[in-house]
Design a protein around this motif. Sequence first.
Motif, short mmCIF file in Angstrom:
data_model
loop_
_atom_site.label_atom_id
_atom_site.label_comp_id
_atom_site.label_asym_id
_atom_site.label_seq_id
_atom_site.Cartn_x
_atom_site.Cartn_y
_atom_site.Cartn_z
N VAL A 1 0.82 -1.21 0.00
CA VAL A 1 0.00 0.00 0.00
C VAL A 1 0.86 1.26 0.00
CG1 VAL A 1 -1.63 1.36 1.38
CG2 VAL A 1 -1.98 -1.11 1.11
N TYR A 2 1.97 1.22 0.73
CA TYR A 2 2.80 2.42 0.89
C TYR A 2 3.96 2.42 -0.11
CZ TYR A 2 0.40 2.15 5.40
OH TYR A 2 -0.55 2.04 6.38
N LYS A 3 4.27 3.60 -0.61
CA LYS A 3 5.39 3.77 -1.54
C LYS A 3 6.41 4.71 -0.91
CE LYS A 3 2.99 1.37 -4.44
NZ LYS A 3 3.31 -0.07 -4.64
N ALA A 4 7.63 4.62 -1.37
CA ALA A 4 8.67 5.52 -0.88
C ALA A 4 8.32 6.96 -1.23
CB ALA A 4 10.02 5.15 -1.49
N GLY A 5 8.55 7.87 -0.27
CA GLY A 5 8.21 9.27 -0.51
C GLY A 5 9.12 10.19 0.26
N SER A 6 8.95 11.47 0.06
CA SER A 6 9.79 12.49 0.68
C SER A 6 9.39 12.75 2.13
CB SER A 6 9.70 13.79 -0.11
OG SER A 6 10.20 14.87 0.62
N ALA A 7 10.35 12.59 3.05
CA ALA A 7 10.08 12.91 4.45
C ALA A 7 9.76 14.38 4.60
CB ALA A 7 11.30 12.52 5.29
N ARG A 8 10.46 15.22 3.88
CA ARG A 8 10.22 16.66 3.96
C ARG A 8 8.79 17.01 3.55
NH1 ARG A 8 14.18 20.35 4.10
NH2 ARG A 8 15.64 18.80 3.28
N ASP A 9 8.31 16.39 2.48
CA ASP A 9 6.96 16.65 2.00
C ASP A 9 5.91 16.18 3.01
OD1 ASP A 9 7.97 17.78 -0.26
OD2 ASP A 9 7.57 16.05 -1.57
N MET A 10 6.17 15.03 3.66
CA MET A 10 5.22 14.51 4.64
C MET A 10 5.09 15.44 5.84
SD MET A 10 3.46 11.77 3.98
CE MET A 10 2.86 11.62 5.64
N GLY A 11 6.19 16.07 6.23
CA GLY A 11 6.16 16.90 7.43
C GLY A 11 5.79 18.34 7.20
N ARG A 12 5.82 18.78 5.96
CA ARG A 12 5.65 20.20 5.67
C ARG A 12 4.32 20.76 6.19
NH1 ARG A 12 6.48 20.11 0.43
NH2 ARG A 12 8.71 20.53 0.68
N GLY A 13 4.41 21.77 7.07
CA GLY A 13 3.23 22.45 7.58
C GLY A 13 2.38 21.61 8.51
N ARG A 14 2.93 20.50 9.04
CA ARG A 14 2.14 19.60 9.87
C ARG A 14 2.79 19.36 11.23
NH1 ARG A 14 1.07 15.04 5.14
NH2 ARG A 14 -0.80 15.99 4.23
N PHE A 15 1.98 18.88 12.15
CA PHE A 15 2.46 18.41 13.44
C PHE A 15 2.91 16.96 13.27
CE2 PHE A 15 1.15 16.03 17.32
CZ PHE A 15 2.11 16.52 18.20
N ASP B 1 11.54 3.45 18.60
CA ASP B 1 12.45 4.49 19.09
C ASP B 1 13.16 5.17 17.92
OD1 ASP B 1 14.94 5.73 20.20
OD2 ASP B 1 14.23 4.79 22.06
N PRO B 2 13.09 6.49 17.84
CA PRO B 2 13.72 7.19 16.72
C PRO B 2 15.22 6.98 16.63
CG PRO B 2 13.08 8.75 18.43
CD PRO B 2 12.44 7.44 18.78
N GLY B 3 15.85 6.56 17.74
CA GLY B 3 17.28 6.30 17.72
C GLY B 3 17.67 5.12 16.85
N ALA B 4 16.70 4.33 16.41
CA ALA B 4 16.97 3.21 15.52
C ALA B 4 17.15 3.65 14.07
CB ALA B 4 15.83 2.18 15.61
N VAL B 5 16.84 4.91 13.80
CA VAL B 5 16.76 5.43 12.44
C VAL B 5 17.82 6.52 12.23
CG1 VAL B 5 15.20 6.55 10.77
CG2 VAL B 5 14.28 4.98 12.51
N PRO B 6 18.46 6.56 11.07
CA PRO B 6 19.44 7.62 10.81
C PRO B 6 18.87 9.01 11.07
CG PRO B 6 19.56 5.96 9.09
CD PRO B 6 18.37 5.61 9.93
N SER B 7 19.65 9.86 11.72
CA SER B 7 19.19 11.19 12.12
C SER B 7 18.70 12.04 10.95
CB SER B 7 20.30 11.94 12.86
OG SER B 7 20.41 11.50 14.19
N HIS B 8 19.32 11.87 9.78
CA HIS B 8 18.95 12.74 8.67
C HIS B 8 17.50 12.55 8.24
CE1 HIS B 8 18.86 9.87 5.24
NE2 HIS B 8 19.77 9.20 5.93
N ILE B 9 16.93 11.38 8.51
CA ILE B 9 15.52 11.14 8.19
C ILE B 9 14.64 12.08 9.01
CG2 ILE B 9 13.62 9.47 8.23
CD1 ILE B 9 15.76 8.89 6.12
N TRP B 10 14.95 12.19 10.31
CA TRP B 10 14.16 13.06 11.18
C TRP B 10 14.43 14.53 10.86
CZ3 TRP B 10 10.80 9.84 12.38
CH2 TRP B 10 11.11 8.56 12.83
N ASP B 11 15.67 14.85 10.53
CA ASP B 11 15.98 16.24 10.16
C ASP B 11 15.13 16.67 8.96
OD1 ASP B 11 17.89 16.61 12.14
OD2 ASP B 11 19.54 15.91 10.88
N GLU B 12 15.01 15.78 7.98
CA GLU B 12 14.22 16.10 6.79
C GLU B 12 12.73 16.19 7.12
OE1 GLU B 12 15.13 13.19 3.83
OE2 GLU B 12 17.30 13.56 3.95
#
Length: 226
Positions: free
Chosen positions: A101-115, A123-134
């Motif tokens: 159902v899900y496709k790869a997409g832009s983290a920046r686009d998903m977060g833009r203007g949203r909470f 735990d976010p520590g399992a994931v590379p930091s740049h993903i959260w930065d974006e």
Amino acid sequence: MQHAIIYNGPSLLDGQPIVVIATYSNRNSKTGRVVQTYILRADINPLEASKTGEDFSICGSCVMRGTPTSDPARKIAKGRRCYVNLGQGVLTVFKAFQRGVYKAGSARDMGRGRFVRVGTYGDPGAVPSHIWDELLSEATTWTAYSHQSGWRPDIAMQSADDYHSAALHWKAGRRTFRVIADLGHLDPTHEALCPASKEAGRRVQCTACKLCKGGTAAKSIAIVEH
């Protein structure tokens, strides 16, 4: 964008395959309109991962995980205390991921203007930091917690398992989020009660509160265990 895979690769905790799926929803009465982020084992049903202990890849050594078991009568780890119900949203998202159902997409686009809720499960520590930065680069605000000591205090609050560990984090200049047995365990000098909790009268949704994240000078947050 309503949903996207924003990371698919090895866990920074043990190298096993994990996936981060971001979904946008307005159905949570506590958080309000929010981007949920599910950190999952990419290859194992979340119930099985809990029962066998393979959820270490996405939760680390969090004590709320419980104890792995081979008891055929159990579906999840013995003594699991985590507030996230694996049989509801987490399992639904995992099954949808398996169906493609899900496709790869832009983290920046998903977060833009949203909470954004960083680590709705996992735990976010399992994931590379740049993903959260974006993801957070153009977000309005976010919530984030981590059991990985010292992980990104600019992003996340430290999940503290007891008063002693919380005090050590406070001494190091980190804010904490702590589950307490009752209101008598609150340290009013360092902590405030979660405004969205039942005990605080559910005064405000997380989208308006904006306290549960790193990088602020506010008090640490505690919530009564239910």
